[in-house]
Write a protein that holds these residues in place. Sequence first.
Motif, PDB file in Angstrom:
ATOM      1  N   GLU A 101       0.822  -1.211   0.000  1.00 32.31           N
ATOM      2  CA  GLU A 101       0.000   0.000   0.000  1.00 32.31           C
ATOM      3  C   GLU A 101       0.861   1.267   0.000  1.00 32.31           C
ATOM      4  O   GLU A 101       0.380   2.332  -0.363  1.00 32.31           O
ATOM      5  CB  GLU A 101      -0.989  -0.001   1.179  1.00 32.31           C
ATOM      6  CG  GLU A 101      -0.351   0.143   2.556  1.00 32.31           C
ATOM      7  CD  GLU A 101       0.158  -1.183   3.101  1.00 32.31           C
ATOM      8  OE1 GLU A 101       0.446  -2.111   2.307  1.00 32.31           O
ATOM      9  OE2 GLU A 101       0.282  -1.289   4.339  1.00 32.31           O
ATOM     10  N   THR A 161       5.479   3.799  -7.462  1.00 36.43           N
ATOM     11  CA  THR A 161       4.121   3.593  -6.964  1.00 36.43           C
ATOM     12  C   THR A 161       3.244   2.927  -8.031  1.00 36.43           C
ATOM     13  O   THR A 161       2.032   2.819  -7.849  1.00 36.43           O
ATOM     14  CB  THR A 161       3.493   4.937  -6.521  1.00 36.43           C
ATOM     15  OG1 THR A 161       3.621   5.879  -7.602  1.00 36.43           O
ATOM     16  CG2 THR A 161       4.202   5.499  -5.295  1.00 36.43           C
ATOM     17  N   CYS A 215      -0.242   2.374  -6.022  1.00 35.93           N
ATOM     18  CA  CYS A 215      -0.250   2.183  -4.567  1.00 35.93           C
ATOM     19  C   CYS A 215      -1.155   3.229  -3.919  1.00 35.93           C
ATOM     20  O   CYS A 215      -1.111   4.403  -4.266  1.00 35.93           O
ATOM     21  CB  CYS A 215       1.159   2.340  -4.009  1.00 35.93           C
ATOM     22  SG  CYS A 215       2.335   1.162  -4.694  1.00 35.93           S
ATOM     23  N   ALA A 216      -1.946   2.796  -2.940  1.00 38.06           N
ATOM     24  CA  ALA A 216      -2.950   3.681  -2.337  1.00 38.06           C
ATOM     25  C   ALA A 216      -2.330   4.781  -1.473  1.00 38.06           C
ATOM     26  O   ALA A 216      -2.781   5.920  -1.497  1.00 38.06           O
ATOM     27  CB  ALA A 216      -3.933   2.864  -1.509  1.00 38.06           C
ATOM     28  N   VAL A 217      -1.294   4.448  -0.690  1.00 34.47           N
ATOM     29  CA  VAL A 217      -0.711   5.447   0.219  1.00 34.47           C
ATOM     30  C   VAL A 217       0.314   6.302  -0.522  1.00 34.47           C
ATOM     31  O   VAL A 217       0.302   7.525  -0.429  1.00 34.47           O
ATOM     32  CB  VAL A 217      -0.063   4.770   1.453  1.00 34.47           C
ATOM     33  CG1 VAL A 217       0.631   5.799   2.337  1.00 34.47           C
ATOM     34  CG2 VAL A 217      -1.111   4.007   2.251  1.00 34.47           C
ATOM     35  N   GLY A 218       1.229   5.674  -1.242  1.00 34.80           N
ATOM     36  CA  GLY A 218       2.142   6.407  -2.113  1.00 34.80           C
ATOM     37  C   GLY A 218       3.402   6.925  -1.459  1.00 34.80           C
ATOM     38  O   GLY A 218       4.281   7.436  -2.140  1.00 34.80           O
ATOM     39  N   GLU A 278      -4.645  12.318  -0.677  1.00 37.05           N
ATOM     40  CA  GLU A 278      -4.565  12.277  -2.138  1.00 37.05           C
ATOM     41  C   GLU A 278      -3.178  12.753  -2.606  1.00 37.05           C
ATOM     42  O   GLU A 278      -2.571  12.175  -3.522  1.00 37.05           O
ATOM     43  CB  GLU A 278      -5.659  13.182  -2.734  1.00 37.05           C
ATOM     44  CG  GLU A 278      -5.704  13.146  -4.248  1.00 37.05           C
ATOM     45  CD  GLU A 278      -6.711  14.141  -4.844  1.00 37.05           C
ATOM     46  OE1 GLU A 278      -7.084  13.950  -5.993  1.00 37.05           O
ATOM     47  OE2 GLU A 278      -7.111  15.106  -4.148  1.00 37.05           O
ATOM     48  N   ALA A 320      -0.534  10.051  -2.157  1.00 36.28           N
ATOM     49  CA  ALA A 320      -0.686   8.973  -3.139  1.00 36.28           C
ATOM     50  C   ALA A 320      -0.162   9.401  -4.509  1.00 36.28           C
ATOM     51  O   ALA A 320       0.317   8.580  -5.274  1.00 36.28           O
ATOM     52  CB  ALA A 320      -2.150   8.554  -3.227  1.00 36.28           C
TER      53      ALA A 320
END
Length: 318
Positions: free
Chosen positions: A32, A152, A174-177, A268, A271
């Motif tokens: 993530e 990512t 990737c969601a978190v980044g 956001e 990410a």
Amino acid sequence: MPPTATLAADPDGIARAADLLAKGELVAFPTETVYGLGGDARSDLAVARIYQAKGRPSFNPLIVHLPDLAAVERVATLGPHARDLAGAFWPGPLTLVLPLRDDAGISPLVTAGLPTVAIRIPAHPLARALLQAFGGPVAAPSANPSGRISPTRADHVIDGLQGRISAVLDGGPCAVGLESTIVLADPDPTLLRPGGVPVEAIEACLGHPLAIGGDGVKPTSPGQLASHYAPNAALRLNATSAAPGEVLVGFGPVKGALTLSDSGDLVEAAARLFHALREADQMAGPAGRIAFAPIPETGLGRAINDRLRRAAAPKDMP
Ligand code: TXA
Ligand code: MG
């Protein structure tokens, strides 16, 4: 070495990735936070190949990825703070530095000979499926050449490591980044790297402030090198408008050629950060410059600013 295979996010892709790891080969996989460059943490040869593929200065310890707490307890000892943090944030974007067990069976190349080991239980379903299928500890730094921007997306991995690793398991963006937050848990909880879990959340869990540490290892650890995450273009921070020849990356009210988040949302923005750095680098071209809008120093903003300051620092990579 043959070209790097891209494996699909399905049972066959997971089985092939686990099989490659079992043979001591390297497989990049999504978490993530960012894509990891995975190898069998018990194998000196596999871990040496990780350093070689990244062109990473040696003797920098790697994070060991495990599927669950039972597996963690076979490798390391959890003190009281570690237990609280593990309960609150695992699986997730937190890495704990813990005392290494004598019988852990981890290659000393992973820990760089330290008596501690950095451990993470990732939340990404593909990472979890791969760790379950492989059934052993996976050492994984971010899947980029040393000193370059963390990946990512699977195509970022291919850009940097094509032909240098056996495969990449493609799990999309990737969601978190941002990389995981690293905390030395006991006896005195100390922040070693800001990251995907905001410091405020960790302090709320512990009920008191975190001490701020260096990286706790060596001044040359990759996460600490000033120019880590460096794009090719020069970078200016806290810019409210673009100077001539600059590509401005916006945030909230500061509008740019591209933006981390129009609405000023730090999740956001995190990410999108590494992808935006790559995009801006391409738009800026060889002699170009990149400017970044100011990012508030709260929540994930702290980790974003940490990465931006490193990216803006004079290049000091070997
Ligand atoms: O999100 C992440 O953490 C990603 C994904 C793939 O899990 N991994 C990652 O690994 O960022 P890497 O190798 O780029 O960063 C590992 C950091 C290094 O800065 C290293 O110095 C620190 O962890 N580290 C590892 N073992 C340590 C130890 N025993 N004591 C203190 N720091 C340690
Ligand atoms: Mg890295």
